[in-house]
Design a protein around this motif. Structure first.
Motif, mmCIF file in Angstrom:
data_model
loop_
_atom_site.group_PDB
_atom_site.id
_atom_site.type_symbol
_atom_site.label_atom_id
_atom_site.label_comp_id
_atom_site.label_asym_id
_atom_site.label_seq_id
_atom_site.Cartn_x
_atom_site.Cartn_y
_atom_site.Cartn_z
ATOM 1 N N PRO A 129 0.834 -1.207 0.000
ATOM 2 C CA PRO A 129 0.000 0.000 0.000
ATOM 3 C C PRO A 129 0.868 1.256 0.000
ATOM 4 O O PRO A 129 1.922 1.300 0.629
ATOM 5 N N ALA A 130 0.427 2.230 -0.741
ATOM 6 C CA ALA A 130 1.178 3.489 -0.818
ATOM 7 C C ALA A 130 0.911 4.310 0.447
ATOM 8 O O ALA A 130 -0.234 4.578 0.796
ATOM 9 N N TYR A 131 1.965 4.661 1.106
ATOM 10 C CA TYR A 131 1.829 5.520 2.279
ATOM 11 C C TYR A 131 3.093 6.347 2.401
ATOM 12 O O TYR A 131 4.165 5.964 1.943
ATOM 13 N N ALA A 132 2.958 7.489 3.000
ATOM 14 C CA ALA A 132 4.098 8.384 3.174
ATOM 15 C C ALA A 132 4.775 8.062 4.504
ATOM 16 O O ALA A 132 4.117 7.767 5.496
ATOM 17 N N ALA A 133 6.085 8.121 4.492
ATOM 18 C CA ALA A 133 6.824 7.900 5.731
ATOM 19 C C ALA A 133 6.561 9.064 6.683
ATOM 20 O O ALA A 133 6.443 10.218 6.264
ATOM 21 N N ARG A 134 6.481 8.747 7.945
ATOM 22 C CA ARG A 134 6.262 9.807 8.918
ATOM 23 C C ARG A 134 7.498 10.671 9.027
ATOM 24 O O ARG A 134 8.617 10.155 9.056
ATOM 25 N N PRO A 135 7.318 11.970 9.090
ATOM 26 C CA PRO A 135 8.483 12.830 9.292
ATOM 27 C C PRO A 135 9.062 12.611 10.694
ATOM 28 O O PRO A 135 8.332 12.294 11.635
ATOM 29 N N HIS A 136 10.365 12.768 10.789
ATOM 30 C CA HIS A 136 11.017 12.579 12.088
ATOM 31 C C HIS A 136 10.577 13.677 13.036
ATOM 32 O O HIS A 136 10.633 14.855 12.718
ATOM 33 N N GLN A 137 10.135 13.266 14.206
ATOM 34 C CA GLN A 137 9.709 14.231 15.209
ATOM 35 C C GLN A 137 10.646 14.119 16.401
ATOM 36 O O GLN A 137 11.000 13.018 16.816
ATOM 37 N N PRO A 138 11.057 15.254 16.941
ATOM 38 C CA PRO A 138 11.940 15.195 18.106
ATOM 39 C C PRO A 138 11.215 14.566 19.293
ATOM 40 O O PRO A 138 9.989 14.520 19.340
ATOM 41 N N ASP A 139 11.985 14.077 20.247
ATOM 42 C CA ASP A 139 11.402 13.471 21.441
ATOM 43 C C ASP A 139 10.552 14.489 22.182
ATOM 44 O O ASP A 139 10.909 15.658 22.296
ATOM 45 N N ARG A 140 9.453 13.999 22.682
ATOM 46 C CA ARG A 140 8.572 14.898 23.430
ATOM 47 C C ARG A 140 9.170 15.173 24.795
ATOM 48 O O ARG A 140 9.822 14.340 25.398
ATOM 49 N N SER A 141 8.911 16.351 25.269
ATOM 50 C CA SER A 141 9.433 16.745 26.572
ATOM 51 C C SER A 141 8.732 15.961 27.679
ATOM 52 O O SER A 141 7.547 15.678 27.611
ATOM 53 N N THR A 142 9.488 15.625 28.698
ATOM 54 C CA THR A 142 8.901 14.929 29.838
ATOM 55 C C THR A 142 8.464 15.900 30.918
ATOM 56 O O THR A 142 7.903 15.496 31.919
ATOM 57 N N GLY A 143 8.775 17.174 30.717
ATOM 58 C CA GLY A 143 8.404 18.171 31.698
ATOM 59 C C GLY A 143 9.467 18.384 32.757
ATOM 60 O O GLY A 143 9.273 19.157 33.680
ATOM 61 N N VAL A 144 10.583 17.705 32.639
ATOM 62 C CA VAL A 144 11.657 17.858 33.605
ATOM 63 C C VAL A 144 12.738 18.715 32.959
ATOM 64 O O VAL A 144 13.244 18.397 31.885
ATOM 65 N N ALA A 145 13.084 19.802 33.611
ATOM 66 C CA ALA A 145 14.127 20.693 33.063
ATOM 67 C C ALA A 145 15.486 20.112 33.408
ATOM 68 O O ALA A 145 15.785 19.808 34.568
ATOM 69 N N VAL A 146 16.345 19.988 32.394
ATOM 70 C CA VAL A 146 17.694 19.476 32.604
ATOM 71 C C VAL A 146 18.673 20.522 32.104
ATOM 72 O O VAL A 146 18.630 20.909 30.951
ATOM 73 N N ARG A 147 19.542 20.943 32.985
ATOM 74 C CA ARG A 147 20.555 21.926 32.589
ATOM 75 C C ARG A 147 21.740 21.189 31.973
ATOM 76 O O ARG A 147 22.093 20.094 32.420
ATOM 77 N N PRO A 148 22.348 21.805 30.980
ATOM 78 C CA PRO A 148 23.525 21.167 30.391
ATOM 79 C C PRO A 148 24.656 21.126 31.423
ATOM 80 O O PRO A 148 24.818 22.044 32.210
ATOM 81 N N SER A 149 25.383 20.044 31.407
ATOM 82 C CA SER A 149 26.482 19.928 32.369
ATOM 83 C C SER A 149 27.633 20.849 31.979
ATOM 84 O O SER A 149 27.886 21.083 30.817
ATOM 85 N N ARG A 150 28.327 21.355 32.985
ATOM 86 C CA ARG A 150 29.471 22.245 32.724
ATOM 87 C C ARG A 150 30.751 21.438 32.803
ATOM 88 O O ARG A 150 30.915 20.582 33.680
ATOM 89 N N ARG A 151 31.647 21.712 31.903
ATOM 90 C CA ARG A 151 32.939 21.037 31.936
ATOM 91 C C ARG A 151 33.875 21.801 32.856
ATOM 92 O O ARG A 151 33.923 23.030 32.850
ATOM 93 N N ALA A 152 34.623 21.051 33.613
ATOM 94 C CA ALA A 152 35.609 21.693 34.499
ATOM 95 C C ALA A 152 36.811 22.129 33.670
ATOM 96 O O ALA A 152 37.325 21.384 32.851
ATOM 97 N N SER A 153 37.258 23.386 33.864
ATOM 98 C CA SER A 153 38.406 23.852 33.069
ATOM 99 C C SER A 153 39.669 23.874 33.843
ATOM 100 O O SER A 153 39.797 23.755 34.980
#
Length: 75
Positions: free
Chosen positions: A51-75
């Protein structure tokens, strides 16, 4: 125990309704003639194309509602 007696009428009505609906649903399931079934299956096999069907476009992961800060690298 007496307080649970009010559950009896709704339970009986529910069971009777379930039996009635299941009995009515049996009539709609008629047997298909063997020749008709073989003809349908042969036609489906001969088609062979998918059957002819279109592939679903890639969708980013849905947010879980938890804020995550990027980790900082020690210099």
């Amino acid at each position: 125990m007496e307080i649970l007696l009010w559950l009896v009428p709704p339970a009986v009505v529910t069971v009777v309704a379930m039996a009635w609906v299941s009995w009515l649903g049996r009539e709609g399931r008629g047997e298909v003639d063997r020749e008709v079934a073989v003809r349908r299956m042969g036609a489906a096999i001969e088609r062979g194309d998918r059957p002819a069907y279109a592939a679903r476009p890639h969708q980013p992961d849905r947010s879980t509602g938890v804020a995550v800060r990027p980790s900082r690298r020690a210099s």
